[in-house]
Write a protein that holds these residues in place. Structure first.
Motif, short mmCIF file in Angstrom:
data_model
loop_
_atom_site.label_atom_id
_atom_site.label_comp_id
_atom_site.label_asym_id
_atom_site.label_seq_id
_atom_site.Cartn_x
_atom_site.Cartn_y
_atom_site.Cartn_z
N ARG A 1 0.83 -1.20 0.00
CA ARG A 1 0.00 0.00 0.00
C ARG A 1 0.86 1.25 0.00
O ARG A 1 2.04 1.20 0.30
N ARG A 2 0.21 2.34 -0.27
CA ARG A 2 0.86 3.62 -0.15
C ARG A 2 0.93 3.98 1.33
O ARG A 2 0.03 3.65 2.10
N SER B 1 -3.80 9.46 -0.01
CA SER B 1 -4.14 8.79 -1.26
C SER B 1 -3.72 9.63 -2.45
O SER B 1 -3.70 10.87 -2.39
N PHE B 2 -3.38 8.97 -3.54
CA PHE B 2 -2.91 9.67 -4.74
C PHE B 2 -4.09 10.20 -5.52
O PHE B 2 -5.09 9.51 -5.73
N SER C 1 -6.94 7.61 -6.85
CA SER C 1 -7.90 7.05 -5.91
C SER C 1 -9.21 7.81 -5.98
O SER C 1 -9.24 9.01 -6.27
N ILE C 2 -10.29 7.12 -5.69
CA ILE C 2 -11.62 7.74 -5.68
C ILE C 2 -11.84 8.35 -4.31
O ILE C 2 -11.76 7.66 -3.29
N SER C 3 -12.11 9.64 -4.26
CA SER C 3 -12.35 10.32 -2.99
C SER C 3 -13.85 10.49 -2.76
O SER C 3 -14.65 10.35 -3.69
N PRO C 4 -14.27 10.78 -1.54
CA PRO C 4 -15.70 10.90 -1.23
C PRO C 4 -16.42 12.01 -2.00
O PRO C 4 -17.64 11.97 -2.14
N LYS D 1 -17.14 2.30 -3.65
CA LYS D 1 -15.98 2.45 -4.52
C LYS D 1 -14.97 3.46 -3.98
O LYS D 1 -13.88 3.59 -4.53
N VAL D 2 -15.30 4.16 -2.92
CA VAL D 2 -14.39 5.15 -2.33
C VAL D 2 -13.17 4.44 -1.76
O VAL D 2 -13.28 3.44 -1.08
N GLY D 3 -12.00 4.93 -2.10
CA GLY D 3 -10.75 4.35 -1.64
C GLY D 3 -10.10 3.45 -2.68
O GLY D 3 -8.92 3.16 -2.60
#
Length: 92
Positions: A3-4, A10-11, A37-40, A64-66
């Motif tokens: 992981r990062r 998150s990128f 990454s998908i953010s909220p 799908k967030v994260g």
């Protein structure tokens, strides 16, 4: 699974970072950055994710967030047994 680092966060690509502030810009936008990454802020938006050939429509939900955008636009087509399309084989 690697992981990062948590301290990095998150990128998110620079154009997506600018776009997430203005919600009207997000709807039906083409996204080439599959590694972001998908953010909220993207929840309940419909985006077009490029899969290498054509953009694929994807509705962003809470689940799908994260994850990464690329996880929801498959790059390979499924191979099935296509018996009807074969030439040179005589059906019995």
């Amino acid at each position: 699974m690697p992981r990062r680092s948590l301290w990095k966060g998150s990128f998110l690509d620079a154009f997506l970072f600018r776009m997430k502030k203005n919600r009207e810009q997000i709807d039906s936008r083409k996204i080439w950055s599959r590694r972001s990454s998908i953010s909220p802020e993207f929840v309940d938006c419909s985006v077009l994710i490029y899969n290498g050939k054509t953009p694929v429509r994807c509705k962003i939900t809470d689940g799908k967030v994260g994850h990464k955008f690329g996880e929801f636009a498959f790059t390979r087509s499924s191979k099935t047994n296509r018996v009807k399309g074969r030439k040179g084989i005589n059906p019995v």
